[in-house]
Scaffold this active site. Sequence first.
Site, PDB file in Angstrom:
ATOM      1  N   CYS A 181     -13.935 -23.211   8.837  1.00  0.00           N
ATOM      2  CA  CYS A 181     -14.200 -24.531   8.267  1.00  0.00           C
ATOM      3  C   CYS A 181     -14.660 -25.488   9.351  1.00  0.00           C
ATOM      4  O   CYS A 181     -13.835 -26.043  10.097  1.00  0.00           O
ATOM      5  CB  CYS A 181     -12.958 -25.076   7.566  1.00  0.00           C
ATOM      6  SG  CYS A 181     -13.219 -26.696   6.810  1.00  0.00           S
TER       7      CYS A 181
ATOM      8  N   CYS B  49     -13.345 -29.023   8.970  1.00  0.00           N
ATOM      9  CA  CYS B  49     -11.938 -29.157   9.335  1.00  0.00           C
ATOM     10  C   CYS B  49     -11.744 -29.196  10.847  1.00  0.00           C
ATOM     11  O   CYS B  49     -10.957 -29.997  11.364  1.00  0.00           O
ATOM     12  CB  CYS B  49     -11.124 -27.987   8.769  1.00  0.00           C
ATOM     13  SG  CYS B  49     -11.306 -27.698   7.005  1.00  0.00           S
ATOM     14  N   ASP B  50     -12.438 -28.316  11.562  1.00  0.00           N
ATOM     15  CA  ASP B  50     -12.108 -28.073  12.968  1.00  0.00           C
ATOM     16  C   ASP B  50     -13.193 -28.454  13.961  1.00  0.00           C
ATOM     17  O   ASP B  50     -12.981 -28.348  15.173  1.00  0.00           O
ATOM     18  CB  ASP B  50     -11.780 -26.581  13.158  1.00  0.00           C
ATOM     19  CG  ASP B  50     -10.607 -26.137  12.295  1.00  0.00           C
ATOM     20  OD1 ASP B  50      -9.728 -26.975  12.031  1.00  0.00           O
ATOM     21  OD2 ASP B  50     -10.590 -24.977  11.871  1.00  0.00           O
TER      22      ASP B  50
END
Length: 329
Positions: free
Chosen positions: A139, A142-143
Amino acid sequence: MGEKSPEKVQLLIIGSGAAGYTAAIYAARANLKPVLYQGIQPGGQLTITTAVENYPGFSAGIQGPELMMEFEKQAERMGADIRYGHASKVDFSKRPFKVWIDEEKLIEADAVIISTGASAKWLGLESERRLTGHGVGSCAVCDGFFFRGKDVAIVGGGDTAAQDALYLSKIVRNVHMIVRRDKMRASAIMQDRVKATPNITIHWNSAIGDVLGENKVNGVLIHNKNGESATLPVEGLFVAIGFQPNTEIFSGLIDMDEIGYLKTIPGTSNTNIEGIFAAGDVQDSIYRQAITAAGSGCIAALDAERYLSLQEHELTNRLAVAGEQKPAA
């Protein structure tokens, strides 16, 4: 020995994670006495994520497993019945709906919320598995923040990989995009945007042979179809070759798209079967964020509450017309 009698519940939630736990919190507060089975991976995808810094309410960030533990504890405090086990078979042909847990226990439910999520597709490398959460992820949204100013690689050639590469290009120093063939599967406009971005380098006809590093990623080894190899000195690898929704047991019962994501009526969590609701990544192929999953879990619980309330009202009216009283619960 005869077959055990089924356990009857008002609301059954299949699967945990942000969607399932949020649905359980709202349903418990509505006194629906929800029973939640956590599935094969209790807590869902966030349990294989390290730091989560984009979930509201945690100014210093929080570890993914810890966040899911907080969700679970809150659901239990509200009165939800959280259990280990996964749904192995269902019969949604009529109410009460039937769900078998671990191929043995039969649950009969007046309503069901499906929050079984979707699983990332991986390359299948030992090093990839070992370094997941330590530089390897699925992701970018996300990261990606954790790799600000660094070099990263992303593998995949579809729209998701292209979108992730473009997102990362605004954060990191360089993006190495590894594409298996001599062309992408992404839409033409996405391909044009990727090719026009100066800090994205596309490696055509290439595949990852290994992820380098012991405790964190420090490079990836790639091979091309000519037998040539190269080492890319990157600190992160994002695998963007797709997700597989965990919907196998609902095949042929609930409407799905061509990939297997459950279809819901826009603006609701309602599936094509009245009384069956879907929340989280199992019905979301676009956003796949903890916050959107939690929001859809809330929607599913509210939809289930309204559905069950309507069913209760209709039953009361039928009994009143017949001159009967509803049996005590």
